[in-house]
Write an enzyme that holds these catalytic residues in place. Structure first.
Site, short mmCIF file in Angstrom:
data_model
loop_
_atom_site.label_atom_id
_atom_site.label_comp_id
_atom_site.label_asym_id
_atom_site.label_seq_id
_atom_site.Cartn_x
_atom_site.Cartn_y
_atom_site.Cartn_z
N CYS A 115 -2.34 15.94 -22.30
CA CYS A 115 -1.65 15.62 -21.05
C CYS A 115 -1.34 14.13 -20.89
O CYS A 115 -0.57 13.75 -20.00
CB CYS A 115 -2.46 16.11 -19.87
N HIS A 252 -0.54 12.52 -14.09
CA HIS A 252 -0.38 13.85 -14.69
C HIS A 252 -0.58 14.89 -13.60
O HIS A 252 -1.60 14.88 -12.90
CB HIS A 252 -1.39 14.03 -15.82
N ASN A 282 1.35 23.05 -14.27
CA ASN A 282 0.82 22.05 -15.20
C ASN A 282 1.53 22.24 -16.53
O ASN A 282 1.25 23.18 -17.27
CB ASN A 282 -0.70 22.24 -15.35
#
Length: 329
Positions: A115, A252, A282
């Protein structure tokens, strides 16, 4: 002292057409819309088609970038793709993108910082350009997380979506974007979030699943809400910039509740935070460029704005950058 000679000059993104809502997930696992929104802030996520893979998303993101960029991509000298879900172990996604775009003189490589991958990619591009080795680099982050998600696991299947973002970084010593960086890792936490592979265990702990994501959400949450604020403090101190001098925080987009906790610990108003999780979920390395593109399109993010982007995830690894936004309307 800022010694960068690189500017982020263009951005683009792409998400698949199929939408997976919280109501759709209610038919797959024991969950509901209220429970998901309360804990994650996510309402929808995009899902790649069966024959749509990470390289396809990345190519579409670059084409979106090219549509608004006033220059040419023919002189791109390097393609860096951040991904954890490549089409193949090899050839790399970067090579697939390079071939499709006909960039015959461009180097190509994939990086895996999960990420944090987009921030790592930008950091690498800045270093290569500032060192005088290259003048124009494409940094792309793309993921098809749906292909490695276990849709029988209600703790993870509610989180992940697919998407890609692309940024162009080019030489500009007069108006550089990069003002500071902080990077780090904590490999001892690798057992808390992983995708199973060839190894059967991490530190003697058996791995679950067959190529799917496993996550100990509680432990990852605790690490993130401790590590990200500490990293932001180090980044600002080293750059001699106060939090009031930052226009936007772009973390993120793992979980909007987690981001609220990070904002509380750093005194960054939630209203100054750019995210993409609510309708995209996500998307791992792609969440930050998707957030930037959304803000660019709706006029929130302006040329010259100062922002912190901060990626964090499996590894455990993180990367934060202090940037001056260099994309002109």
């Amino acid at each position: 002292m800022n010694t960068s000679a690189a500017r982020i000059s263009a951005i683009g993104s792409y998400v698949p057409e199929r939408i997976l809502t919280n109501e759709d997930l209610e038919k797959l696992v024991d969950t509901n819309d209220e429970w998901i929104v309360q804990r994650t802030g996510i309402r929808e996520r995009r899902i790649a088609a069966e024959e749509e893979f990470t390289s396809h998303l990345c190519i579409r993101a670059v084409l979106d970038l090219a549509a608004s960029y006033k220059g040419t991509l023919e002189d791109v000298e390097m393609v860096i793709v951040a991904t954890t879900t490549p089409d193949y172990p090899y050839p790399s996604v970067a090579c697939l993108v390079q071939n499709h775009l006909g960039l015959t003189s461009a180097g190509a490589l994939d990086i895996n910082a999960t990420c944090a991958g987009f921030a790592y990619g930008l950091h690498l591009a800045n270093g290569l350009i500032t060192a005088g080795l290259h003048r124009k680099i494409l940094v792309i982050a793309g993921e098809t997380m749906s292909k490695v998600t276990n849709y029988a696991d209600r703790n993870t299947c509610i989180l992940f979506g697919d998407g890609a973002g692309a940024a162009l970084v080019e030489y500009d010593a007069e108006n550089p974007s990069f003002e500071g960086a902080v990077l780090g890792s904590e490999g001892s936490g690798g057992k808390h979030v992983y995708r199973s592979g060839l190894a059967a265990s991490i530190e003697g702990i058996p791995l679950e699943g067959e190529g799917k994501i496993y996550q100990n959400g509680r432990e990852v949450y605790k690490w993130a809400v401790r590590t990200v604020p500490e990293g932001i403090s180090r980044l600002l101190e080293a750059s001699d910039v106060g939090i009031d001098g930052v226009d936007w925080f772009v973390p993120h987009s793992a979980n909007l509740k987690m981001i609220e906790s990070i904002c509380e610990k750093t005194s960054i108003p939630v209203q100054k935070t750019l995210t993409s999780a609510e309708y995209y979920g996500n998307t791992s390395s792609a969440t930050i460029p998707l957030s930037l593109q959304l803000a660019q399109r709706n006029g929130t993010l302006k040329y010259g704005d100062r922002l912190i982007i901060f990626g964090f995830g499996a590894g455990l690894t993180y990367a934060g950058l202090l940037l001056k936004w260099g994309v002109q309307d």
